[in-house]
Design a protein around this motif. Structure first.
Motif, PDB file in Angstrom:
ATOM      1  N   GLY A  60       0.808  -1.211   0.000  1.00  0.00           N
ATOM      2  CA  GLY A  60       0.000   0.000   0.000  1.00  0.00           C
ATOM      3  C   GLY A  60       0.841   1.261   0.000  1.00  0.00           C
ATOM      4  O   GLY A  60       0.384   2.338   0.392  1.00  0.00           O
ATOM      5  N   GLU A  61       2.083   1.136  -0.450  1.00  0.00           N
ATOM      6  CA  GLU A  61       2.966   2.300  -0.591  1.00  0.00           C
ATOM      7  C   GLU A  61       3.120   2.616  -2.069  1.00  0.00           C
ATOM      8  O   GLU A  61       3.115   1.713  -2.904  1.00  0.00           O
ATOM      9  N   PHE A  62       3.268   3.899  -2.381  1.00  0.00           N
ATOM     10  CA  PHE A  62       3.597   4.228  -3.767  1.00  0.00           C
ATOM     11  C   PHE A  62       4.801   5.148  -3.839  1.00  0.00           C
ATOM     12  O   PHE A  62       5.103   5.876  -2.897  1.00  0.00           O
ATOM     13  N   GLN A  63       5.470   5.065  -4.982  1.00  0.00           N
ATOM     14  CA  GLN A  63       6.614   5.937  -5.263  1.00  0.00           C
ATOM     15  C   GLN A  63       6.353   6.671  -6.564  1.00  0.00           C
ATOM     16  O   GLN A  63       5.779   6.114  -7.502  1.00  0.00           O
ATOM     17  N   VAL A  64       6.763   7.936  -6.608  1.00  0.00           N
ATOM     18  CA  VAL A  64       6.540   8.782  -7.778  1.00  0.00           C
ATOM     19  C   VAL A  64       7.699   8.639  -8.752  1.00  0.00           C
ATOM     20  O   VAL A  64       8.864   8.577  -8.358  1.00  0.00           O
ATOM     21  N   THR A  65       7.371   8.589 -10.039  1.00  0.00           N
ATOM     22  CA  THR A  65       8.392   8.660 -11.077  1.00  0.00           C
ATOM     23  C   THR A  65       7.898   9.571 -12.188  1.00  0.00           C
ATOM     24  O   THR A  65       6.710   9.875 -12.276  1.00  0.00           O
ATOM     25  N   GLY A  66       8.820  10.030 -13.034  1.00  0.00           N
ATOM     26  CA  GLY A  66       8.445  10.915 -14.130  1.00  0.00           C
ATOM     27  C   GLY A  66       8.839  12.356 -13.871  1.00  0.00           C
ATOM     28  O   GLY A  66       9.479  12.680 -12.875  1.00  0.00           O
ATOM     29  N   SER A  67       8.420  13.242 -14.784  1.00  0.00           N
ATOM     30  CA  SER A  67       8.920  14.620 -14.783  1.00  0.00           C
ATOM     31  C   SER A  67       8.052  15.618 -14.033  1.00  0.00           C
ATOM     32  O   SER A  67       8.460  16.763 -13.839  1.00  0.00           O
ATOM     33  N   GLY A  68       6.860  15.216 -13.594  1.00  0.00           N
ATOM     34  CA  GLY A  68       5.954  16.152 -12.946  1.00  0.00           C
ATOM     35  C   GLY A  68       5.756  15.851 -11.471  1.00  0.00           C
ATOM     36  O   GLY A  68       6.593  15.215 -10.825  1.00  0.00           O
ATOM     37  N   ALA A  69       4.615  16.325 -10.951  1.00  0.00           N
ATOM     38  CA  ALA A  69       4.317  16.178  -9.524  1.00  0.00           C
ATOM     39  C   ALA A  69       3.056  15.346  -9.324  1.00  0.00           C
ATOM     40  O   ALA A  69       2.253  15.159 -10.235  1.00  0.00           O
ATOM     41  N   VAL A  70       2.911  14.855  -8.092  1.00  0.00           N
ATOM     42  CA  VAL A  70       1.699  14.152  -7.655  1.00  0.00           C
ATOM     43  C   VAL A  70       1.174  14.887  -6.429  1.00  0.00           C
ATOM     44  O   VAL A  70       1.940  15.234  -5.521  1.00  0.00           O
ATOM     45  N   TYR A  71      -0.125  15.123  -6.414  1.00  0.00           N
ATOM     46  CA  TYR A  71      -0.769  15.891  -5.350  1.00  0.00           C
ATOM     47  C   TYR A  71      -1.728  14.958  -4.606  1.00  0.00           C
ATOM     48  O   TYR A  71      -2.606  14.360  -5.223  1.00  0.00           O
ATOM     49  N   VAL A  72      -1.538  14.836  -3.299  1.00  0.00           N
ATOM     50  CA  VAL A  72      -2.397  13.977  -2.490  1.00  0.00           C
ATOM     51  C   VAL A  72      -3.255  14.861  -1.588  1.00  0.00           C
ATOM     52  O   VAL A  72      -2.723  15.643  -0.790  1.00  0.00           O
ATOM     53  N   ILE A  73      -4.575  14.769  -1.731  1.00  0.00           N
ATOM     54  CA  ILE A  73      -5.501  15.590  -0.958  1.00  0.00           C
ATOM     55  C   ILE A  73      -6.232  14.687   0.031  1.00  0.00           C
ATOM     56  O   ILE A  73      -6.899  13.730  -0.353  1.00  0.00           O
ATOM     57  N   ASP A  74      -6.066  15.008   1.314  1.00  0.00           N
ATOM     58  CA  ASP A  74      -6.625  14.210   2.408  1.00  0.00           C
ATOM     59  C   ASP A  74      -7.744  15.006   3.074  1.00  0.00           C
ATOM     60  O   ASP A  74      -7.505  16.038   3.707  1.00  0.00           O
ATOM     61  N   GLY A  75      -8.965  14.519   2.934  1.00  0.00           N
ATOM     62  CA  GLY A  75     -10.121  15.212   3.497  1.00  0.00           C
ATOM     63  C   GLY A  75     -10.611  14.625   4.807  1.00  0.00           C
ATOM     64  O   GLY A  75     -11.678  15.020   5.295  1.00  0.00           O
ATOM     65  N   SER A  76      -9.855  13.709   5.401  1.00  0.00           N
ATOM     66  CA  SER A  76     -10.340  13.030   6.610  1.00  0.00           C
ATOM     67  C   SER A  76     -10.491  13.981   7.790  1.00  0.00           C
ATOM     68  O   SER A  76     -11.260  13.707   8.717  1.00  0.00           O
ATOM     69  N   SER A  77      -9.754  15.105   7.781  1.00  0.00           N
ATOM     70  CA  SER A  77      -9.829  16.048   8.910  1.00  0.00           C
ATOM     71  C   SER A  77     -10.694  17.272   8.601  1.00  0.00           C
ATOM     72  O   SER A  77     -10.651  18.261   9.342  1.00  0.00           O
ATOM     73  N   ILE A  78     -11.471  17.227   7.517  1.00  0.00           N
ATOM     74  CA  ILE A  78     -12.358  18.356   7.187  1.00  0.00           C
ATOM     75  C   ILE A  78     -13.281  18.639   8.374  1.00  0.00           C
ATOM     76  O   ILE A  78     -13.932  17.731   8.899  1.00  0.00           O
ATOM     77  N   SER A  79     -13.313  19.906   8.799  1.00  0.00           N
ATOM     78  CA  SER A  79     -14.167  20.280   9.930  1.00  0.00           C
ATOM     79  C   SER A  79     -15.475  20.915   9.482  1.00  0.00           C
ATOM     80  O   SER A  79     -16.438  20.962  10.258  1.00  0.00           O
ATOM     81  N   TYR A  80     -15.513  21.405   8.232  1.00  0.00           N
ATOM     82  CA  TYR A  80     -16.747  22.019   7.720  1.00  0.00           C
ATOM     83  C   TYR A  80     -16.722  21.990   6.205  1.00  0.00           C
ATOM     84  O   TYR A  80     -15.688  22.198   5.572  1.00  0.00           O
ATOM     85  N   THR A  81     -17.868  21.726   5.595  1.00  0.00           N
ATOM     86  CA  THR A  81     -18.035  21.874   4.152  1.00  0.00           C
ATOM     87  C   THR A  81     -19.496  22.212   3.869  1.00  0.00           C
ATOM     88  O   THR A  81     -20.398  21.801   4.615  1.00  0.00           O
ATOM     89  N   ASN A  82     -19.715  22.966   2.795  1.00  0.00           N
ATOM     90  CA  ASN A  82     -21.085  23.346   2.418  1.00  0.00           C
ATOM     91  C   ASN A  82     -21.623  22.486   1.272  1.00  0.00           C
ATOM     92  O   ASN A  82     -22.574  22.872   0.604  1.00  0.00           O
ATOM     93  N   VAL A  83     -21.014  21.312   1.044  1.00  0.00           N
ATOM     94  CA  VAL A  83     -21.452  20.426  -0.035  1.00  0.00           C
ATOM     95  C   VAL A  83     -22.931  20.068   0.129  1.00  0.00           C
ATOM     96  O   VAL A  83     -23.369  19.667   1.209  1.00  0.00           O
ATOM     97  N   SER A  84     -23.695  20.238  -0.925  1.00  0.00           N
ATOM     98  CA  SER A  84     -25.095  19.806  -0.967  1.00  0.00           C
ATOM     99  C   SER A  84     -25.564  19.903  -2.408  1.00  0.00           C
ATOM    100  O   SER A  84     -24.898  20.505  -3.250  1.00  0.00           O
ATOM    101  N   GLU A  85     -26.733  19.306  -2.701  1.00  0.00           N
ATOM    102  CA  GLU A  85     -27.286  19.383  -4.046  1.00  0.00           C
ATOM    103  C   GLU A  85     -27.976  20.720  -4.307  1.00  0.00           C
ATOM    104  O   GLU A  85     -28.244  21.061  -5.462  1.00  0.00           O
ATOM    105  N   GLN A  86     -28.287  21.445  -3.247  1.00  0.00           N
ATOM    106  CA  GLN A  86     -28.929  22.749  -3.422  1.00  0.00           C
ATOM    107  C   GLN A  86     -27.918  23.780  -3.898  1.00  0.00           C
ATOM    108  O   GLN A  86     -26.770  23.789  -3.452  1.00  0.00           O
ATOM    109  N   ASN A  87     -28.331  24.637  -4.824  1.00  0.00           N
ATOM    110  CA  ASN A  87     -27.455  25.682  -5.380  1.00  0.00           C
ATOM    111  C   ASN A  87     -26.113  25.099  -5.825  1.00  0.00           C
ATOM    112  O   ASN A  87     -25.058  25.495  -5.318  1.00  0.00           O
TER     113      ASN A  87
END
Length: 269
Positions: free
Chosen positions: A207-234
């Protein structure tokens, strides 16, 4: 590093220069004896794309190459296609339309064979659409180069070869940070992984990964989100989200998916 069973490429990998990523792909098998299968399921130009990759892999020394072309659901039930996947040591999914892959393969004998082969050590490689489809939830469409909106993303089940991640590709080149933030806001249990073009992550059996190639990899972790306004309305309203974490990784950097942490290696004195 252990021999991994997933290589996930952000698309537009170098095919004419050093071919660093494609050389890495070929290094995962015995080029003299083992079988490499090129899966052209996602593309609308299967003959052309299959021929291009076949020529590249032949020049890189792979002797046994087959092309898996599935243009209709019935092709996913054909015994010779199932046997091709069962015999493969590495399966390379090209770019195109990721929804074609899941809609043509999902629930079929070929889908089952793909999962069983991967569990038995066959290396899955996917580029562009073939990268997005590897996870259990995949992005289908969303706004590029836009601020994140509350509910403007279309998602669907993927192949499920890797769990609890959402992969996005052509990442910096197409300005996809906004849509991956929306994906994570809607699915905070999943890590968002954005992969630049000519860049890949190689995932091993720990379950480990290593990056290769010429660009970057971005890892976004939302497990600690304390607030979001996500909904189907608007749905066109701007997304608001607090306490989200992001890691940026370059070639050689490693990440542990289970602990959601980069692997910090001690520098030699």
């Amino acid at each position: 590093m252990l021999k991994g069973n997933l290589i996930i490429i952000g698309g537009a990998e170098d095919k004419k220069g050093e071919k660093e990523i494609l050389k890495e792909v070929c290094s995962k098998i015995d080029k003299e004896r083992e079988e490499l299968v090129i899966a052209t399921v996602a593309t609308d130009l299967p003959k052309e794309v299959g021929a291009e990759y076949k020529m590249i892999f032949e020049k890189l020394g792979v002797r046994n190459i087959s092309i898996l072309n599935v243009e209709d659901r019935k092709d996913a039930f054909e015994n010779h296609n199932v046997e091709m996947v069962q015999k493969a040591s590495l399966i390379f999914f090209t770019g195109g339309d990721q929804l074609k892959i899941t809609s043509l393969l999902g629930g079929s004998p070929l889908f089952k064979a793909l999962h069983e082969s991967n569990q038995n050590g066959c290396v899955y490689v996917g580029t562009s659409a073939g990268a997005s489809v590897v996870s259990d939830t995949m992005v289908i469409t969303g706004d590029d180069e836009e601020s994140p909106k509350k509910c403007t993303l279309k998602m669907a089940p993927g192949l499920g070869l890797i769990k609890n991640v959402i992969i996005d590709q052509h990442f910096a080149q197409r300005g996809r940070i906004g849509r991956l933030l929306v994906a994570v806001a809607e699915n905070p249990e999943s890590l968002g992984i954005g992969i630049d073009e000519d860049t890949a992550i190689m995932v091993n059996n720990k379950g480990e990964f290593q990056v290769t190639g010429s660009g970057a990899v971005y890892v976004i972790d939302g497990s600690s989100i304390s607030y979001t306004n996500v909904s189907e309305q608007n749905p066109d309203e701007i997304l608001s989200m607090f306490d989200i974490k992001m890691h940026v990784l370059k070639k050689g950097d490693k990440f542990e998916l289970n602990t959601r942490q980069p692997i910090k290696e001690e520098k030699q004195k």
